[in-house]
Structure formats: structure tokens, C-alpha cells
Design a protein around this motif. Structure first.
Motif, PDB file in Angstrom:
ATOM      1  N   ASN A   1       0.830  -1.212   0.000  1.00  0.00           N
ATOM      2  CA  ASN A   1       0.000   0.000   0.000  1.00  0.00           C
ATOM      3  C   ASN A   1       0.862   1.258   0.000  1.00  0.00           C
ATOM      4  N   ARG A   2       1.936   1.231   0.769  1.00  0.00           N
ATOM      5  CA  ARG A   2       2.824   2.406   0.832  1.00  0.00           C
ATOM      6  C   ARG A   2       3.499   2.631  -0.521  1.00  0.00           C
ATOM      7  N   CYS A   3       3.847   1.543  -1.189  1.00  0.00           N
ATOM      8  CA  CYS A   3       4.435   1.682  -2.524  1.00  0.00           C
ATOM      9  C   CYS A   3       3.441   2.317  -3.480  1.00  0.00           C
ATOM     10  N   ARG A   4       2.168   1.915  -3.374  1.00  0.00           N
ATOM     11  CA  ARG A   4       1.141   2.519  -4.226  1.00  0.00           C
ATOM     12  C   ARG A   4       0.969   3.999  -3.907  1.00  0.00           C
ATOM     13  N   ASP A   5       1.059   4.352  -2.616  1.00  0.00           N
ATOM     14  CA  ASP A   5       0.945   5.765  -2.224  1.00  0.00           C
ATOM     15  C   ASP A   5       2.055   6.602  -2.863  1.00  0.00           C
ATOM     16  N   ILE A   6       3.255   6.053  -2.843  1.00  0.00           N
ATOM     17  CA  ILE A   6       4.385   6.763  -3.442  1.00  0.00           C
ATOM     18  C   ILE A   6       4.159   6.940  -4.943  1.00  0.00           C
ATOM     19  N   ASN A   7       3.661   5.902  -5.598  1.00  0.00           N
ATOM     20  CA  ASN A   7       3.388   5.994  -7.043  1.00  0.00           C
ATOM     21  C   ASN A   7       2.297   7.012  -7.336  1.00  0.00           C
ATOM     22  N   PHE A   8       1.290   7.111  -6.458  1.00  0.00           N
ATOM     23  CA  PHE A   8       0.210   8.087  -6.638  1.00  0.00           C
ATOM     24  C   PHE A   8       0.763   9.508  -6.579  1.00  0.00           C
ATOM     25  N   VAL A   9       1.616   9.771  -5.583  1.00  0.00           N
ATOM     26  CA  VAL A   9       2.220  11.109  -5.457  1.00  0.00           C
ATOM     27  C   VAL A   9       3.065  11.423  -6.683  1.00  0.00           C
ATOM     28  N   GLU A  10       3.791  10.427  -7.160  1.00  0.00           N
ATOM     29  CA  GLU A  10       4.643  10.617  -8.337  1.00  0.00           C
ATOM     30  C   GLU A  10       3.795  10.909  -9.581  1.00  0.00           C
ATOM     31  N   ASP A  11       2.664  10.203  -9.725  1.00  0.00           N
ATOM     32  CA  ASP A  11       1.769  10.435 -10.870  1.00  0.00           C
ATOM     33  C   ASP A  11       1.184  11.836 -10.842  1.00  0.00           C
ATOM     34  N   TYR A  12       0.785  12.294  -9.662  1.00  0.00           N
ATOM     35  CA  TYR A  12       0.201  13.639  -9.541  1.00  0.00           C
ATOM     36  C   TYR A  12       1.226  14.707  -9.923  1.00  0.00           C
ATOM     37  N   LYS A  13       2.461  14.507  -9.494  1.00  0.00           N
ATOM     38  CA  LYS A  13       3.523  15.456  -9.843  1.00  0.00           C
ATOM     39  C   LYS A  13       3.738  15.487 -11.350  1.00  0.00           C
ATOM     40  N   ASN A  14       3.726  14.317 -11.977  1.00  0.00           N
ATOM     41  CA  ASN A  14       3.911  14.242 -13.433  1.00  0.00           C
ATOM     42  C   ASN A  14       2.759  14.908 -14.183  1.00  0.00           C
ATOM     43  N   LYS A  15       1.527  14.767 -13.689  1.00  0.00           N
ATOM     44  CA  LYS A  15       0.374  15.418 -14.304  1.00  0.00           C
ATOM     45  C   LYS A  15       0.504  16.940 -14.256  1.00  0.00           C
ATOM     46  N   LEU A  16       0.939  17.430 -13.113  1.00  0.00           N
ATOM     47  CA  LEU A  16       1.136  18.885 -12.986  1.00  0.00           C
ATOM     48  C   LEU A  16       2.205  19.381 -13.954  1.00  0.00           C
ATOM     49  N   GLU A  17       3.271  18.634 -14.071  1.00  0.00           N
ATOM     50  CA  GLU A  17       4.341  19.042 -14.986  1.00  0.00           C
ATOM     51  C   GLU A  17       3.856  19.039 -16.433  1.00  0.00           C
ATOM     52  N   ARG A  18       3.040  18.023 -16.803  1.00  0.00           N
ATOM     53  CA  ARG A  18       2.495  17.993 -18.166  1.00  0.00           C
ATOM     54  C   ARG A  18       1.522  19.145 -18.402  1.00  0.00           C
ATOM     55  N   LYS A  19       0.744  19.509 -17.383  1.00  0.00           N
ATOM     56  CA  LYS A  19      -0.197  20.627 -17.494  1.00  0.00           C
ATOM     57  C   LYS A  19       0.547  21.934 -17.725  1.00  0.00           C
ATOM     58  N   ILE A  20       1.638  22.125 -17.011  1.00  0.00           N
ATOM     59  CA  ILE A  20       2.434  23.349 -17.178  1.00  0.00           C
ATOM     60  C   ILE A  20       3.064  23.390 -18.567  1.00  0.00           C
ATOM     61  N   GLU A  21       3.530  22.237 -19.046  1.00  0.00           N
ATOM     62  CA  GLU A  21       4.100  22.184 -20.408  1.00  0.00           C
ATOM     63  C   GLU A  21       3.045  22.572 -21.451  1.00  0.00           C
ATOM     64  N   GLN A  22       1.806  22.084 -21.295  1.00  0.00           N
ATOM     65  CA  GLN A  22       0.727  22.428 -22.230  1.00  0.00           C
ATOM     66  C   GLN A  22       0.387  23.906 -22.148  1.00  0.00           C
ATOM     67  N   LEU A  23       0.417  24.446 -20.939  1.00  0.00           N
ATOM     68  CA  LEU A  23       0.162  25.886 -20.777  1.00  0.00           C
ATOM     69  C   LEU A  23       1.243  26.714 -21.469  1.00  0.00           C
ATOM     70  N   GLU A  24       2.470  26.259 -21.398  1.00  0.00           N
ATOM     71  CA  GLU A  24       3.563  26.952 -22.091  1.00  0.00           C
ATOM     72  C   GLU A  24       3.305  26.969 -23.604  1.00  0.00           C
ATOM     73  N   VAL A  25       2.842  25.833 -24.148  1.00  0.00           N
ATOM     74  CA  VAL A  25       2.530  25.758 -25.589  1.00  0.00           C
ATOM     75  C   VAL A  25       1.381  26.707 -25.933  1.00  0.00           C
ATOM     76  N   ASP A  26       0.311  26.673 -25.125  1.00  0.00           N
ATOM     77  CA  ASP A  26      -0.841  27.550 -25.372  1.00  0.00           C
ATOM     78  C   ASP A  26      -0.441  29.014 -25.283  1.00  0.00           C
ATOM     79  N   LEU A  27       0.393  29.321 -24.325  1.00  0.00           N
ATOM     80  CA  LEU A  27       0.826  30.708 -24.138  1.00  0.00           C
ATOM     81  C   LEU A  27       1.640  31.176 -25.336  1.00  0.00           C
ATOM     82  N   ASN A  28       2.499  30.319 -25.840  1.00  0.00           N
ATOM     83  CA  ASN A  28       3.287  30.678 -27.021  1.00  0.00           C
ATOM     84  C   ASN A  28       2.392  30.904 -28.242  1.00  0.00           C
TER      85      ASN A  28
END
Length: 387
Positions: free
Chosen positions: A201-228
Motif C-alpha cells: 500500500n505504501r508503494c502505491r501511495d508513493i506511485n500516486f504522489v509521483e503520478d500527480y507530480k507528473n500530471k502537474l508538470e504535463r499541465k504546465i508544459e501544455q500551458l507553455e505551448v498555449d501561451l506561445n
């Protein structure tokens, strides 16, 4: 703050020799992989200066303190053991001298609680994963040999409350387990399986936090494209606006003349009027588009800052959660190892038994399992063994 570990076990005569050999490290080899033989010399006994014969000492204590002259039943509990410890983080924070004072303090409490004359040994093991102490004693109460009477629910509650408080008064940063916990005593193998599930369960928790961080990073990358893209659109609109609008010198060159008998009207050529009208309409449309693009860019900039802030907060929380998860995972791994060593210890004891003792052991074990099933059916009558 770390939690107190205090586990009581009850054993019959057939188990005593195996426990003696384990506690005093009398075997040449061990199935327990956690034992580091290069550190075995660091172990010590707070009661005895040299190795002793457990069975002989047990008989001596029983003979001197048991009032009844009746023969002791073959399946009677003649020896009990209390394991004292805490987590690795607790022992990492204190010195070797303080560690020894910690075990001495726990032993002093148990002497007062159980009776110093009934204590057999207090073996401190430093050659396994986590430092711990095995305190062996004969369960004598009111001149009677009875582990059931001595280690009852009140006894266990008292130890749960008093021992951590006693050690805390000695200056140790430790606390008791969760009060009024509904957690019941579990078989060692069952508890090990539970810890394995917790580890997953703890391993899954760590993976969940990692996935959320990756989603935020992808969202910011898309915003950079839209802004350009919006910035390019803004530049194009500005160019079109400048191209289609009449410049100042063109407006100044337009000829006009006053209208007779009117002070607020002028007359210009039809061509110039159409040019002005067309320029005004284009300017109106393009200025609206310009304002819309500017508004979108401003919105994207705000979204970008928001998600950057979210990402920063996520990274901070992720670092904290990650460290907490890793700490818990390491604790679970060590606990699994410890439980594995207990299982090996029991197997080693069984292995050293005679065939008759093994048959007797499994017979008693089966009876205990049946008894535990009946106990679990009755609320508030479960027999807790650890804090």
C-alpha cells in the motif's frame, strides 16, 4: 516520538531448551539470516554473567516458590518471555550507554512488576536488525505457577501504561501504543502478511504522489505551448491592425470644407468617407480581437502561475510524504525481518525438540488455536499480547 515494543510469550517445558540456545547464542549456525555472528560478542545478559541452564533454574524457582505439592502438568506454562524494544530510529538517536540504561530501566520495572526472584535472564541482542532484550521469567503468582493468572488483561494494560511512562521519566523519548486500540493479537505469520500488504500500500501511495507530480508538470508544459500560440496570435493581430488602420498623415491629408449655414458639419469626398468608415470598422473588430487575445494571455499566465505554485507545493509535500513513506517502508521491512526471525526461532525450537515433544507441541498448538477461535467470538475477551 517512537513507540514502545513489549511482547509477552508463554512457553511450555519442551520449548525452554531451544529458547535458551537462541537467547544465549549456543548454536553454531542459525536459520535466522538477521543474526550477524561478527556482532554476537556485543550481546550481554543483565542478570547472569555467564550462560546458565534455563531448565535447572526454572525448577529451582518453582521448587522454592510454589506452594502446591502436586505434580506439574506436562502442558503447563513454566516459562514466559518479554521482548523489549522500539524502532531503529529510537536507537539511532541514543548512545550505547543510554541504550544500556534503557534496557536496565525496562528490566527494573519488570522486576518490580513480576518479582525479581522470578526473573531468569535478561539477554540483550545487538547482533540482529534492531536492538532488543529477552527477559525470561517463571510465572509465579500467590505461590502458584500460573501464566494465565499472572498475565491477564489488567496486567497487560498496566504494562502498556506504566512501562513507557516509567522510561519516559528516565529521559527516554518514547510512548505507549495507541490506547483502546481494537487491534487484536495476531499470529506471527498473519502479522507478517499484514505488514507485507501495508508495504504494498505504501508503494502505491508513493506511485500516486509521483503520478500527480507528473500530471502537474504535463499541465504546465501544455500551458507553455498555449501561451506561445496566443503570443504569436497577439503579434499577428497587432501587425494586421497596424497594416489596415489609416496612419496619421493619411488622415491629415484628407480634404474637407464646411457646410454652408452649419457650424458642426463638414463636407468630405465620398472616397475619403468610405476609407474612414472601413478603417474604423476594421479597427473596432481588431481591437476587440486584440482585447480577447490579451485576456486569454492574461488567463494563461495566471493558470501557469497557479500550476507552478501547485507543483511547488506538490514537490514539497511529495518530498515530505516520500520521506515518511520511505521511513515507514524501512520500518516495515525491518519488522518483517524481525517477524521472520521469530518464525525461524519457533521453527528452530521445534526442530530441536524430540519427536514426543513435537507431537505434544502440535497437540497443544491445535488446542490453543481452537481456544483462540472461541475467544474471538466473545467481545472484550480477546487476549492481547503486545503493545
Amino acid at each position: 516520538m517512537s513507540y514502545m515494543v513489549c511482547h509477552f510469550g508463554k512457553y511450555k517445558a519442551g520449548n525452554v531448551f531451544g529458547l535458551q540456545k537462541h537467547n544465549q547464542r549456543e548454536n553454531e549456525n542459525y536459520t535466522n539470516n538477521d543474526i550477524d555472528k561478527t556482532r554476537t560478542s556485543l550481546n550481554y545478559d543483565l542478570i547472569n554473567k555467564v550462560n546458565i541452564n534455563y531448565t535447572k533454574k526454572i525448577k529451582t524457582i518453582i521448587g522454592a516458590n510454589r506452594a502446591s505439592q502436586r505434580a506439574i502438568r506436562k502442558d503447563a506454562t513454566v516459562y514466559c518471555e518479554c521482548i523489549i524494544s522500539s524502532d531503529s530510529a529510537f536507537f539511532e538517536k541514543i548512545t550505547e550507554d543510554s541504550q544500556k540504561e534503557f534496557f536496565k530501566g525496562a528490566l527494573d520495572y519488570l522486576k518490580n512488576k513480576i518479582g525479581e526472584e522470578f526473573i531468569i535472564s535478561a539477554n540483550v541482542h545487538l547482533d540482529e536488525t534492531t536492538p532488543h532484550m529477552h527477559v525470561g521469567f517463571v510465572p509465579i503468582i500467590d505461590n502458584s505457577l500460573s501464566a494465565k493468572k499472572l498475565i491477564d488483561r489488567k496486567f497487560l494494560r498496566d504494562v502498556q501504561d506504566q512501562l513507557p511512562a516509567y522510561l519516559k521519566n528516565l529521559g527516554f523519548d518514547i510512548q505507549r501504543g495507541i490506547k483502546n486500540s481494537k487491534r487484536k493479537h495476531k499470529d506471527t505469520k498473519e502479522l507478517k502478511k499484514e505488514l507485507d500488504r501495508e508495504y504494498e500500500n505504501r508503494c502505491r501511495d508513493i506511485n500516486f504522489v509521483e503520478d500527480y507530480k507528473n500530471k502537474l508538470e504535463r499541465k504546465i508544459e501544455q500551458l507553455e505551448v498555449d501561451l506561445n500560440q496566443k503570443t504569436i496570435e497577439y503579434d499577428n493581430v497587432t501587425k494586421i491592425l497596424n497594416k489596415n488602420s489609416l496612419v496619421m498623415y493619411q488622415i491629415k491629408e484628407m480634404a474637407f470644407e464646411p457646410v454652408r449655414f452649419s457650424s458642426d458639419k463638414v463636407k468630405i469626398s465620398k472616397v475619403d468617407f468610405e476609407r474612414l468608415k472601413e478603417s474604423a470598422l476594421k479597427a473596432y473588430t481588431q481591437h476587440n480581437l486584440y482585447a480577447t487575445v490579451c485576456q486569454k494571455i492574461e488567463g494563461l499566465e495566471k493558470d501557469k502561475e497557479f500550476y507552478k505554485s501547485e507543483l511547488q507545493e506538490s514537490r514539497r509535500c511529495r518530498a515530505e510524504d516520500y520521506n515518511n513513506f520511505r521511513y515507514e517502508l524501512n520500518s516495515l521491512k525491518k519488522e518483517n525481518k524481525r517477524l521472520g526471525s521469530e518464525i525461524n526461532k519457533v521453527n528452530e525450537i521445534i526442530k530441536n525438540m524430540s519427536k514426543e515433544s513435537q507431537i505434544e507441541f502440535f497437540k497443544v498448538k491445535k488446542e490453543i488455536e481452537k481456544e483462540n477461535i472461541e475467544i474471538q467470538k466473545e467481545k472484550n475477551k480477546s487476549y492481547g499480547m503486545s503493545l
